[in-house]
Design a protein around this motif. Structure first.
Motif, PDB file in Angstrom:
ATOM      1  N   LYS A  52      33.282 -28.770 -28.509  1.00  0.00           N
ATOM      2  CA  LYS A  52      34.663 -28.543 -28.974  1.00  0.00           C
ATOM      3  C   LYS A  52      34.731 -28.519 -30.508  1.00  0.00           C
ATOM      4  N   SER A  53      34.137 -29.540 -31.126  1.00  0.00           N
ATOM      5  CA  SER A  53      34.190 -29.594 -32.593  1.00  0.00           C
ATOM      6  C   SER A  53      33.412 -28.443 -33.207  1.00  0.00           C
ATOM      7  N   THR A  54      32.328 -28.061 -32.543  1.00  0.00           N
ATOM      8  CA  THR A  54      31.538 -26.932 -33.048  1.00  0.00           C
ATOM      9  C   THR A  54      32.397 -25.668 -33.093  1.00  0.00           C
ATOM     10  N   LEU A 105      42.098 -27.523 -26.394  1.00  0.00           N
ATOM     11  CA  LEU A 105      40.723 -27.331 -25.932  1.00  0.00           C
ATOM     12  C   LEU A 105      40.236 -28.692 -25.466  1.00  0.00           C
ATOM     13  N   ILE A 106      39.917 -28.775 -24.170  1.00  0.00           N
ATOM     14  CA  ILE A 106      39.445 -30.060 -23.653  1.00  0.00           C
ATOM     15  C   ILE A 106      38.038 -29.880 -23.082  1.00  0.00           C
ATOM     16  N   GLY A 107      37.346 -30.981 -22.941  1.00  0.00           N
ATOM     17  CA  GLY A 107      35.983 -30.914 -22.414  1.00  0.00           C
ATOM     18  C   GLY A 107      35.283 -32.220 -22.673  1.00  0.00           C
ATOM     19  N   ARG A 108      34.207 -32.441 -21.924  1.00  0.00           N
ATOM     20  CA  ARG A 108      33.512 -33.720 -22.039  1.00  0.00           C
ATOM     21  C   ARG A 108      32.823 -33.841 -23.392  1.00  0.00           C
ATOM     22  N   SER A 109      32.515 -35.069 -23.740  1.00  0.00           N
ATOM     23  CA  SER A 109      31.878 -35.330 -25.021  1.00  0.00           C
ATOM     24  C   SER A 109      30.589 -34.512 -25.157  1.00  0.00           C
ATOM     25  N   ARG A 114      58.505 -24.385 -37.092  1.00  0.00           N
ATOM     26  CA  ARG A 114      57.781 -23.457 -37.967  1.00  0.00           C
ATOM     27  C   ARG A 114      57.057 -22.364 -37.194  1.00  0.00           C
ATOM     28  N   ASN A 115      57.229 -22.343 -35.873  1.00  0.00           N
ATOM     29  CA  ASN A 115      56.475 -21.418 -35.021  1.00  0.00           C
ATOM     30  C   ASN A 115      54.983 -21.456 -35.375  1.00  0.00           C
ATOM     31  N   GLN A 116      54.490 -22.692 -35.508  1.00  0.00           N
ATOM     32  CA  GLN A 116      53.116 -22.903 -35.968  1.00  0.00           C
ATOM     33  C   GLN A 116      52.107 -22.686 -34.831  1.00  0.00           C
ATOM     34  N   THR A 117      51.116 -21.886 -35.079  1.00  0.00           N
ATOM     35  CA  THR A 117      50.023 -21.702 -34.112  1.00  0.00           C
ATOM     36  C   THR A 117      49.042 -22.863 -34.271  1.00  0.00           C
ATOM     37  N   ILE A 118      48.646 -23.447 -33.137  1.00  0.00           N
ATOM     38  CA  ILE A 118      47.778 -24.632 -33.219  1.00  0.00           C
ATOM     39  C   ILE A 118      46.659 -24.555 -32.179  1.00  0.00           C
ATOM     40  N   LEU A 119      45.447 -24.830 -32.625  1.00  0.00           N
ATOM     41  CA  LEU A 119      44.312 -25.058 -31.706  1.00  0.00           C
ATOM     42  C   LEU A 119      43.964 -26.535 -31.823  1.00  0.00           C
ATOM     43  N   PHE A 120      44.127 -27.260 -30.724  1.00  0.00           N
ATOM     44  CA  PHE A 120      44.106 -28.720 -30.740  1.00  0.00           C
ATOM     45  C   PHE A 120      43.021 -29.226 -29.791  1.00  0.00           C
ATOM     46  N   VAL A 121      42.056 -29.932 -30.318  1.00  0.00           N
ATOM     47  CA  VAL A 121      40.984 -30.494 -29.487  1.00  0.00           C
ATOM     48  C   VAL A 121      41.363 -31.906 -29.061  1.00  0.00           C
ATOM     49  N   THR A 122      41.215 -32.177 -27.787  1.00  0.00           N
ATOM     50  CA  THR A 122      41.467 -33.542 -27.318  1.00  0.00           C
ATOM     51  C   THR A 122      40.589 -33.878 -26.112  1.00  0.00           C
ATOM     52  N   HIS A 123      40.298 -35.168 -25.965  1.00  0.00           N
ATOM     53  CA  HIS A 123      39.639 -35.674 -24.759  1.00  0.00           C
ATOM     54  C   HIS A 123      40.663 -35.995 -23.688  1.00  0.00           C
ATOM     55  N   ASP A 124      41.902 -36.128 -24.144  1.00  0.00           N
ATOM     56  CA  ASP A 124      42.921 -36.791 -23.358  1.00  0.00           C
ATOM     57  C   ASP A 124      43.759 -35.763 -22.592  1.00  0.00           C
ATOM     58  N   VAL A 125      43.566 -35.747 -21.270  1.00  0.00           N
ATOM     59  CA  VAL A 125      44.230 -34.783 -20.406  1.00  0.00           C
ATOM     60  C   VAL A 125      45.754 -34.925 -20.509  1.00  0.00           C
ATOM     61  N   GLN A 126      46.227 -36.164 -20.540  1.00  0.00           N
ATOM     62  CA  GLN A 126      47.674 -36.397 -20.623  1.00  0.00           C
ATOM     63  C   GLN A 126      48.249 -35.843 -21.933  1.00  0.00           C
ATOM     64  N   GLU A 127      47.471 -35.971 -23.001  1.00  0.00           N
ATOM     65  CA  GLU A 127      47.911 -35.421 -24.289  1.00  0.00           C
ATOM     66  C   GLU A 127      48.034 -33.896 -24.188  1.00  0.00           C
ATOM     67  N   ALA A 128      47.033 -33.281 -23.560  1.00  0.00           N
ATOM     68  CA  ALA A 128      47.051 -31.817 -23.415  1.00  0.00           C
ATOM     69  C   ALA A 128      48.275 -31.371 -22.612  1.00  0.00           C
ATOM     70  N   VAL A 129      48.567 -32.067 -21.518  1.00  0.00           N
ATOM     71  CA  VAL A 129      49.695 -31.640 -20.675  1.00  0.00           C
ATOM     72  C   VAL A 129      51.028 -31.943 -21.379  1.00  0.00           C
ATOM     73  N   THR A 130      51.031 -32.924 -22.268  1.00  0.00           N
ATOM     74  CA  THR A 130      52.259 -33.232 -23.019  1.00  0.00           C
ATOM     75  C   THR A 130      52.573 -32.160 -24.050  1.00  0.00           C
ATOM     76  N   ILE A 131      51.532 -31.643 -24.717  1.00  0.00           N
ATOM     77  CA  ILE A 131      51.853 -30.784 -25.859  1.00  0.00           C
ATOM     78  C   ILE A 131      51.556 -29.290 -25.665  1.00  0.00           C
ATOM     79  N   ALA A 132      50.605 -28.963 -24.782  1.00  0.00           N
ATOM     80  CA  ALA A 132      50.057 -27.591 -24.831  1.00  0.00           C
ATOM     81  C   ALA A 132      50.899 -26.558 -24.089  1.00  0.00           C
ATOM     82  N   ASP A 133      50.791 -25.318 -24.538  1.00  0.00           N
ATOM     83  CA  ASP A 133      51.268 -24.179 -23.760  1.00  0.00           C
ATOM     84  C   ASP A 133      50.182 -23.763 -22.774  1.00  0.00           C
TER      85      ASP A 133
END
Ligand SMILES: Nc1ncnc2c1ncn2[C@@H]1O[C@H](COP(=O)(O)OP(=O)(O)OP(=O)(O)O)[C@@H](O)[C@H]1O
Ligand SMILES: [Mg+2]
Length: 252
Positions: free
Chosen positions: A52-54, A44-48, A188-207
């Motif tokens: 997202k945290s909410t 989940l990405i988005g400006r400050s 572990r086939n772990q389901t993850i919802l991951f908040v980040t500001h960092d677009v590169q991080e999102a493209v590195t890890i996300a489905d």
């Protein structure tokens, strides 16, 4: 990592949230609906300040939404539970407990050999062999986040909620943590919802990346990240996706 036809694990249905402020209501999230399949890693990405945290706090059960609901495996989320674990940016480890004790704490009341074996397994899994007796203040930031990760994984949550967990780390440590998370998630086939500001991080890890828009208070775009793994950060496809997400974040 995604199994495309796996069933929805988390469903967010028509969810809105407003905070009360100065006697009025300040809307943050508006009529959000989305679902996350078992085994999926969604960023989940988005400006400050876009909420997202909410949203993460609502899924964690720390906060009741003003409207709508969240369902985990079909069951309505009304309070925190062991099926959902959260890792924050600066994770508060217990400073007076060792690495081993901090991790074992996640197991609650269980005792004995099984608890010890499971704790040692997690210490190894996150690459902290030999550090079991260390206190948090003697660890680097990256090592503390490894402990934070082990402490939640030991509980085998159905969904792992992460709020900029690597945001305070230097670039290299951050990449190591991303790789570690991906390895563990896959295993572990772990389901993850991951908040980040960092677009590169999102493209590195996300489905899949969800862009939360601050003005409309809705999910403005859903972008599948269908690149082969491990992802090559210098490839055109990788750079294109980063540019696309940057453009979506910049949209007025
Ligand atoms: N407890 C609260 N009471 C009132 N307003 C709040 C509260 N928590 C957050 N807000 C407001 O709600 C909005 C969204 O906050 P939130 O923390 O969810 O944003 P965020 O997307 O996580 O931001 P960041 O990327 O900076 O962490 C902000 O305007 C914030 O000021
Ligand atoms: Mg936040």
């Amino acid at each position: 990592m995604t199994v495309n036809n796996s069933p929805a694990l988390l469903e967010i249905v028509n969810l809105s949230h407003s905070y009360s402020r100065n006697g009025g209501a300040e809307p943050v999230l508006r009529r959000i609906s989305l679902s996350i399949r078992a085994g999926e890693l969604v960023c989940l990405i988005g400006r400050s300040g876009c909420g997202k945290s909410t949203l993460l706090k609502i899924v964690a059960g720390f906060l009741a939404p003003t409207q709508g609901q969240c369902l985990l495996a079909g069951k309505r989320i009304v309070k925190p539970g062991p099926d959902r674990c959260v890792v924050f940016q600066e994770d508060a480890l217990f400073p007076w407990l060792t690495v081993r004790e901090n991790i074992a704490f996640g197991l609650g009341g269980s005792s004995g050999t099984q608890r010890r074996l499971e704790t040692e397994r997690l210490i190894d899994l996150v690459g902290l062999e030999g550090y079991g007796d260390y206190l948090p203040r003697t660890l680097s930031g990256g090592m503390k986040q490894r402990v934070a990760l082990a402490r939640v994984l030991i509980r085998s949550p159905q969904i792992l909620l992460m709020d900029e967990p690597f945001g305070a780390l230097d670039a290299q440590t951050r990449e190591e943590m991303q790789e570690l998370l991906l390895r563990l998630a896959q295993k572990r086939n772990q389901t993850i919802l991951f908040v980040t500001h960092d677009v590169q991080e999102a493209v590195t890890i996300a489905d899949r990346a969800l862009v939360l828009d601050r003005d409309s208070e809705q999910i403005g775009a859903t972008v599948p990240i269908a690149l082969p793994r491990p992802r090559n950060r210098s490839s055109h496809d990788f750079q294109d996706l980063c540019a696309r997400l940057h453009a979506l974040l910049r949209q007025p």
